[in-house]
Design an enzyme around this catalytic site. Sequence first.
Site, PDB file in Angstrom:
ATOM      1  CG  ASN A  20      -4.885   3.713   8.439  1.00  0.00           C
ATOM      2  OD1 ASN A  20      -4.922   2.687   7.744  1.00  0.00           O
ATOM      3  ND2 ASN A  20      -4.604   4.911   7.930  1.00  0.00           N
ATOM      4  NE  ARG A  44      -3.418   2.471   2.587  1.00  0.00           N
ATOM      5  CZ  ARG A  44      -3.274   3.423   3.508  1.00  0.00           C
ATOM      6  NH1 ARG A  44      -2.449   3.255   4.533  1.00  0.00           N
ATOM      7  NH2 ARG A  44      -3.966   4.543   3.419  1.00  0.00           N
ATOM      8  CD  GLU A  79      -1.480   4.349   7.813  1.00  0.00           C
ATOM      9  OE1 GLU A  79      -1.216   4.839   8.926  1.00  0.00           O
ATOM     10  OE2 GLU A  79      -1.690   5.035   6.800  1.00  0.00           O
ATOM     11  CE1 TYR A 102       0.124   3.344  13.345  1.00  0.00           C
ATOM     12  CE2 TYR A 102      -1.869   4.305  12.435  1.00  0.00           C
ATOM     13  CZ  TYR A 102      -0.574   3.838  12.266  1.00  0.00           C
ATOM     14  OH  TYR A 102      -0.001   3.846  11.020  1.00  0.00           O
ATOM     15  CD  GLU A 120      -4.975   7.991   9.396  1.00  0.00           C
ATOM     16  OE1 GLU A 120      -4.524   9.089   9.766  1.00  0.00           O
ATOM     17  OE2 GLU A 120      -4.555   6.911   9.857  1.00  0.00           O
ATOM     18  CG  HIS A 177      -1.217   9.102   2.937  1.00  0.00           C
ATOM     19  ND1 HIS A 177      -1.331   7.766   3.241  1.00  0.00           N
ATOM     20  CD2 HIS A 177      -0.831   9.706   4.084  1.00  0.00           C
ATOM     21  CE1 HIS A 177      -1.014   7.565   4.516  1.00  0.00           C
ATOM     22  NE2 HIS A 177      -0.705   8.731   5.056  1.00  0.00           N
TER      23      HIS A 177
HETATM   24  C1  FCB Z   1      -1.408   7.650  10.240  1.00  0.00           C
HETATM   25  C2  FCB Z   1      -0.992   8.163   8.886  1.00  0.00           C
HETATM   26  C3  FCB Z   1       0.397   7.743   8.471  1.00  0.00           C
HETATM   27  C4  FCB Z   1       1.358   7.780   9.620  1.00  0.00           C
HETATM   28  C5  FCB Z   1       0.806   7.004  10.793  1.00  0.00           C
HETATM   29  C6  FCB Z   1       1.728   6.928  11.982  1.00  0.00           C
HETATM   30  O1  FCB Z   1      -2.306   8.545  10.813  1.00  0.00           O
HETATM   31  O2  FCB Z   1      -1.906   7.727   7.902  1.00  0.00           O
HETATM   32  O3  FCB Z   1       0.790   8.560   7.401  1.00  0.00           O
HETATM   33  O4  FCB Z   1       1.629   9.077   9.955  1.00  0.00           O
HETATM   34  O5  FCB Z   1      -0.405   7.546  11.199  1.00  0.00           O
END
Ligand code: FCB
Length: 458
Positions: free
Chosen positions: A299, A77, A357, A301, A166, A121
Site C-alpha cells: 500500500n 480486494r 492500495e 500513499y 499493514e 484488516h
Molecule cells: C491504509 C488502510 C486503509 C485506509 C487507507 C487510507 O492504511 O489499509 O484501510 O485507511 O490507508
Amino acid sequence: MTRHRFPEGFLWGVATSAQQIEGARREDGRGDSIWDRFADTPGKIADGSDSGVACDHYHRWREDVELMKRMGLNAYRFSISWPRILPEGRGTVNAAGLGFYDALIDALLEAGLEPLPTLYHWDLPQALQDRGGWASRDTVDAFADYAAVAVRHLGDRVRWWTTHNEPWCVATLGHEEGPHAPGHTDPAEALRVAHHLLLSHARASAMIRREAPGAEVGLVTNYCPAHPATDGAADRDAARWFDGFFNRWYLDPLFRGEYPADAVADRVAAGHLAGPELPFVQDGDLAAISQPLSFLGINYYSRVVMRAGADGRREAVPPAPPAAVTDMGWEVRPEGLHESLLRLARDYAPRRLLITENGAAYDDPPGPDGRIADARRIDYLRGHLLAAQRAIADGVPLQGYFAWTLLDNFEWSFGYRMKFGLHAVDPQTLARLPKDSAGWYADTVSANAVEDSLPSTG
Ligand code: FCB
C-alpha cells in the site's frame, strides 16, 4: 500525449475493507470487533461517528459489485470480517456470516472480477481482545483456525488470499501510539504484537496452502520510503531509523528470516527491549515466517522526509510548498512509488508484487449539476500509475493495481471526514454517486494503459 501500456492479464481493481464499508454491526449474528468498541469510546473518532452502518455494503453489495463491473475492473480486494464469521473469535461458526461472503464471491465471479480477500484488516473480534488480543500468542492459533474456516468454505472459488493488511498499523498505531484500536500505548507490547502478527501470517499461510494447494498466499504491508532532509549524518540516520522500524521490521523477517539488527538496537536504546534478544521469538518462528510468499502487496500513499530535530530527536519534516498534499497532509509523491517498487524488487526479490492500495483523500463537493469533478484525484492516480508502469518497464514483477477506494467510507479515527472514494456516498440516503475519477479509472482500465497528459480536446 503518450499511452503507457500495462501487461496483458494485469489485475485492475479497487480495494475496500469490511469494517470501513459493511455496517450491519449487529445483524445476522455478527460479534463486535475492537473497532466497534473503540468507536463507542468518546473522543476516539474525530467526528464522533462509528461504523455501525458505514456504507451499508452488507445490504447494498449487489449495487457495489455493479459499480465495479461498470468500471470494467477484473479484480476486487476486500476483507472478511472475522467477527462476522466467528463472533467469539473461535469456536462457533456463524453460517449467516459465511453466507454473506459466499454470495459476494459468487457475484464477483459472475461479473468477471477476481476476488482477493484479506483475512485481517484490523477488526479483531472483541472477545479475543478480552483475552489478551494480539499480545497473546493464543491469538496466533485463533487466526490460523479462522483462516481454515474461511478457506475450507471459500477456497473452491478464491485463488488469491491475503493474510494481513499493514501489520505496522496494527502494532504501532494500535499498541504503541494509540490512535487505532485497541488504543494501547505500550512500545514493548507493540513489538510482541508485531511478532505475533507475522507468526499468525505464517501459520495461516500454511493452513491455506494445505487446504487449497493452488492458492496464491501473500501479505500486504504499507511501504513508505524515508528520505533524509539533508545529506548530514544525523538526518541520514533519522531516515535509516524510520525505514528500520516501519519497513524493514516486517520485510526482513518475511524475506530474510531475521529482524533488522540496527532497528533492534534502536529499540534497545529506546528502552523498549532489555537487550538484543527478542523475548517473544521462539525456536522455529522465523523459519516459518520466512516461507516464500506467492506475492507481496504494498500500500503506497506517500513518502516521509526525516531529520534530527533541534533536541536531536528524529522527526518527520512536514511537507511544504511546492509539494502538494492531500487532505491527510500526505505529500503527493508518485516517483516514490517507482523508487519503492525498485527497492523492494532489488532488496527482497518477491515473486510478484501487487499495489494493493493507492489513492488520495480530497473533499470535492458536487457542483450545481451534481457532478463531482475530482481533478486532483485523477492527477494523483495518473501520476502513480505512470510510476507503476515505469517500474514494470524497469523489470519489476508488478502484476496488479488496486485503487483505494471504491466508496467514501469510515476512515478509522478520522471518521467520515477523509474521502478517498471513486464514488461519494450520500450521508442521508447512502446513495452512491460516481466522481469523475471513477470514469477516468474505467477508461484507463479499458485501455489497459495510462496516458501521460490530458487529451487536448478534454
Ligand atoms: C491504509 C488502510 C486503509 C485506509 C487507507 C487510507 O492504511 O489499509 O484501510 O485507511 O490507508
